[in-house]
Scaffold this motif. Structure first.
Motif, PDB file in Angstrom:
ATOM      1  N   THR A 264       0.881  -1.159  -0.223  1.00  0.00           N
ATOM      2  CA  THR A 264      -0.044  -0.005  -0.016  1.00  0.00           C
ATOM      3  C   THR A 264       0.917   1.068  -0.042  1.00  0.00           C
ATOM      4  OG1 THR A 264      -0.163   0.020   2.458  1.00  0.00           O
ATOM      5  CG2 THR A 264      -1.907  -1.225   1.250  1.00  0.00           C
ATOM      6  N   VAL A 265       0.463   2.378  -0.530  1.00  0.00           N
ATOM      7  CA  VAL A 265       1.261   3.577  -0.583  1.00  0.00           C
ATOM      8  C   VAL A 265       0.172   4.697  -0.234  1.00  0.00           C
ATOM      9  CG1 VAL A 265       0.732   3.837  -2.949  1.00  0.00           C
ATOM     10  CG2 VAL A 265       2.558   5.015  -1.886  1.00  0.00           C
ATOM     11  N   ARG A 266       0.759   5.842   0.374  1.00  0.00           N
ATOM     12  CA  ARG A 266      -0.288   6.777   0.698  1.00  0.00           C
ATOM     13  C   ARG A 266       0.697   7.962   0.894  1.00  0.00           C
ATOM     14  NH1 ARG A 266      -0.765   7.436   6.733  1.00  0.00           N
ATOM     15  NH2 ARG A 266      -2.569   8.645   6.458  1.00  0.00           N
ATOM     16  N   MET A 267      -0.017   9.291   0.758  1.00  0.00           N
ATOM     17  CA  MET A 267       0.830  10.455   0.919  1.00  0.00           C
ATOM     18  C   MET A 267       1.020  10.667   2.679  1.00  0.00           C
ATOM     19  SD  MET A 267      -1.452  12.919  -1.409  1.00  0.00           S
ATOM     20  CE  MET A 267      -2.895  12.635  -0.962  1.00  0.00           C
ATOM     21  N   SER A 268       2.260  11.161   2.654  1.00  0.00           N
ATOM     22  CA  SER A 268       2.415  11.748   4.084  1.00  0.00           C
ATOM     23  C   SER A 268       1.753  12.605   4.580  1.00  0.00           C
ATOM     24  CB  SER A 268       4.068  11.980   4.267  1.00  0.00           C
ATOM     25  OG  SER A 268       4.548  12.484   5.506  1.00  0.00           O
ATOM     26  N   PRO A 269       0.906  12.891   5.556  1.00  0.00           N
ATOM     27  CA  PRO A 269       0.374  14.156   6.087  1.00  0.00           C
ATOM     28  C   PRO A 269       1.154  15.179   6.360  1.00  0.00           C
ATOM     29  CG  PRO A 269      -0.359  11.858   7.466  1.00  0.00           C
ATOM     30  CD  PRO A 269       1.016  11.534   6.710  1.00  0.00           C
ATOM     31  N   LYS A 270       2.372  14.740   6.631  1.00  0.00           N
ATOM     32  CA  LYS A 270       3.190  16.235   7.013  1.00  0.00           C
ATOM     33  C   LYS A 270       3.753  16.737   5.674  1.00  0.00           C
ATOM     34  CE  LYS A 270       5.301  14.182  11.333  1.00  0.00           C
ATOM     35  NZ  LYS A 270       6.465  13.727  11.926  1.00  0.00           N
ATOM     36  N   LYS A 271       3.513  16.349   4.665  1.00  0.00           N
ATOM     37  CA  LYS A 271       4.190  16.612   3.302  1.00  0.00           C
ATOM     38  C   LYS A 271       2.621  17.150   2.472  1.00  0.00           C
ATOM     39  CE  LYS A 271       8.560  16.525   3.667  1.00  0.00           C
ATOM     40  NZ  LYS A 271       9.369  17.626   3.537  1.00  0.00           N
ATOM     41  N   LEU A 272       1.762  17.594   2.750  1.00  0.00           N
ATOM     42  CA  LEU A 272       0.765  18.089   2.131  1.00  0.00           C
ATOM     43  C   LEU A 272       0.820  19.333   1.654  1.00  0.00           C
ATOM     44  CD1 LEU A 272      -2.527  16.450   3.735  1.00  0.00           C
ATOM     45  CD2 LEU A 272      -0.949  15.652   2.090  1.00  0.00           C
ATOM     46  N   LYS A 273       1.781  20.055   2.347  1.00  0.00           N
ATOM     47  CA  LYS A 273       2.127  21.756   2.094  1.00  0.00           C
ATOM     48  C   LYS A 273       3.667  21.632   2.012  1.00  0.00           C
ATOM     49  CE  LYS A 273       0.382  24.733   4.837  1.00  0.00           C
ATOM     50  NZ  LYS A 273      -0.267  25.614   5.857  1.00  0.00           N
ATOM     51  N   SER A 274       4.159  22.596   1.524  1.00  0.00           N
ATOM     52  CA  SER A 274       5.588  22.983   1.283  1.00  0.00           C
ATOM     53  C   SER A 274       6.038  23.598   2.690  1.00  0.00           C
ATOM     54  CB  SER A 274       5.815  23.881   0.192  1.00  0.00           C
ATOM     55  OG  SER A 274       6.962  24.444   0.344  1.00  0.00           O
ATOM     56  N   SER A 275       7.273  23.162   2.964  1.00  0.00           N
ATOM     57  CA  SER A 275       7.756  23.564   4.310  1.00  0.00           C
ATOM     58  C   SER A 275       8.139  25.312   4.027  1.00  0.00           C
ATOM     59  CB  SER A 275       9.002  22.985   4.575  1.00  0.00           C
ATOM     60  OG  SER A 275      10.082  23.224   3.571  1.00  0.00           O
ATOM     61  N   TRP A 276       7.909  25.592   2.906  1.00  0.00           N
ATOM     62  CA  TRP A 276       8.168  26.972   2.567  1.00  0.00           C
ATOM     63  C   TRP A 276       6.982  27.992   2.976  1.00  0.00           C
ATOM     64  CZ3 TRP A 276      12.451  29.919   0.833  1.00  0.00           C
ATOM     65  CH2 TRP A 276      13.439  29.067   0.499  1.00  0.00           C
ATOM     66  N   GLY A 277       5.871  27.361   2.832  1.00  0.00           N
ATOM     67  CA  GLY A 277       4.535  27.872   3.223  1.00  0.00           C
ATOM     68  C   GLY A 277       4.041  28.905   2.445  1.00  0.00           C
ATOM     69  N   TRP A 278       4.732  29.279   1.465  1.00  0.00           N
ATOM     70  CA  TRP A 278       4.234  30.613   0.729  1.00  0.00           C
ATOM     71  C   TRP A 278       2.997  30.529   0.002  1.00  0.00           C
ATOM     72  CZ3 TRP A 278       2.907  33.314  -3.451  1.00  0.00           C
ATOM     73  CH2 TRP A 278       3.099  34.656  -3.534  1.00  0.00           C
ATOM     74  N   TRP A 279       1.981  31.356   0.016  1.00  0.00           N
ATOM     75  CA  TRP A 279       0.942  31.459  -0.777  1.00  0.00           C
ATOM     76  C   TRP A 279       0.166  32.429  -0.989  1.00  0.00           C
ATOM     77  CZ3 TRP A 279      -4.396  31.935   0.296  1.00  0.00           C
ATOM     78  CH2 TRP A 279      -4.642  32.557   1.579  1.00  0.00           C
ATOM     79  N   SER A 280      -0.630  32.802  -2.141  1.00  0.00           N
ATOM     80  CA  SER A 280      -1.186  34.128  -2.496  1.00  0.00           C
ATOM     81  C   SER A 280      -2.591  33.658  -3.012  1.00  0.00           C
ATOM     82  CB  SER A 280      -0.323  35.041  -3.114  1.00  0.00           C
ATOM     83  OG  SER A 280      -1.074  36.181  -3.418  1.00  0.00           O
ATOM     84  N   TRP A 281      -3.514  34.612  -2.976  1.00  0.00           N
ATOM     85  CA  TRP A 281      -4.676  34.612  -3.884  1.00  0.00           C
ATOM     86  C   TRP A 281      -4.340  35.005  -5.149  1.00  0.00           C
ATOM     87  CZ3 TRP A 281      -8.240  32.217  -1.333  1.00  0.00           C
ATOM     88  CH2 TRP A 281      -8.575  32.296   0.047  1.00  0.00           C
ATOM     89  N   GLY A 282      -5.032  34.503  -5.968  1.00  0.00           N
ATOM     90  CA  GLY A 282      -4.796  34.485  -7.608  1.00  0.00           C
ATOM     91  C   GLY A 282      -4.097  33.493  -8.199  1.00  0.00           C
ATOM     92  N   SER A 283      -4.075  33.670  -9.742  1.00  0.00           N
ATOM     93  CA  SER A 283      -3.333  32.890 -10.671  1.00  0.00           C
ATOM     94  C   SER A 283      -2.230  33.280 -11.241  1.00  0.00           C
ATOM     95  CB  SER A 283      -4.318  32.343 -11.767  1.00  0.00           C
ATOM     96  OG  SER A 283      -3.750  31.894 -12.981  1.00  0.00           O
TER      97      SER A 283
END
Length: 238
Positions: A152-171
């Motif tokens: 079985t394989v699954r995603m790591s719950p700790k890696k759903l987001k980047s450790s950089w944490g950067w995000w913004s609204w928009g495309s």
């Protein structure tokens, strides 16, 4: 009106088009394709840094999410002690980057992606894994894996987001096109920047904004959740 928490929400799911892995394939040929799909639950698109997360399939100057632990070890369905570790143990030393650009978009080891708004599609990222890559960090070697054995394989719950944490609204193709990405968060209601380093000069947020700089929204305001109810089952074959 939805809260910020409700708006800044992404679901990620895991799928594969290769549930059977050939043990006789060439070592460098892709034998396992893991596709991560990210979707928004609200109409507004958002852009995020995906480096070292489940949405990082490489195409930059450093290692991809698989190498950095985006997926948990594959576990045998018949013997949980039999595991195939996909990731490198530890953290690679990339050295310092004293000349790194202030614009995160120009840093060749980072990657940014847009997740479209609800009803406008999805972000789909596929990890291509060869036999060599599949087993290069595992104590379980090719000769010890048997045809017919399932894992079985699954995603790591700790890696759903980047450790950089950067995000913004928009495309990236619309509101953020031609913009420069600053490394700092937006100031909070008290004018403080949470990720400002000790001794670091306070940036001129207003002035930089007029020059096309975009500051990150608070990392904790972005929620990413896996929707998978069960792991994906993979079977090895001759």
């Amino acid at each position: 009106m939805e809260s910020v928490e409700a708006q800044a929400y992404i679901t990620v799911s895991l799928a594969t088009s290769t549930p059977r892995i050939s043990l006789s394939a060439e070592s460098r040929d892709p034998v396992l394709l893991l596709t991560v799909r990210a979707r928004r639950t609200a109409a507004r698109p958002l852009t995020l840094c995906t480096a070292d997360s489940v949405l990082d399939n490489g195409h930059h100057a450093r290692h991809d999410g698989v190498f950095l632990g985006a997926f948990l070890p594959l576990i045998s369905t018949s013997d949980p002690k039999r595991k195939i570790q996909l990731h490198f143990s530890g953290w690679p030393n990339y050295g310092s980057q004293p000349n790194a650009s202030d614009n995160l978009l120009e840093r060749d080891y980072l990657r940014f992606e847009t997740v479209p708004g609800k009803g406008e599609g999805e972000l789909s990222v596929t990890h291509e894994i060869s036999l060599k890559k599949l087993l290069s960090h595992s104590d379980l070697k090719l000769e010890n894996v048997k045809a017919g054995e399932k894992f079985t394989v699954r995603m790591s719950p700790k890696k759903l987001k980047s450790s950089w944490g950067w995000w913004s609204w928009g495309s990236l193709e619309d509101e953020l096109k031609g913009k420069k990405f600053a490394k700092w968060d937006h100031p909070d209601s008290h004018g403080n920047i949470e990720n400002l380093m000790p001794g670091e000069k306070m940036p001129d947020v207003k002035g930089m904004g007029k020059k096309g700089w975009v500051f990150s929204e608070p990392s904790d305001d972005l929620k990413v959740e896996a929707t998978d109810a069960e792991e994906i089952v993979l079977e090895f074959s001759d």
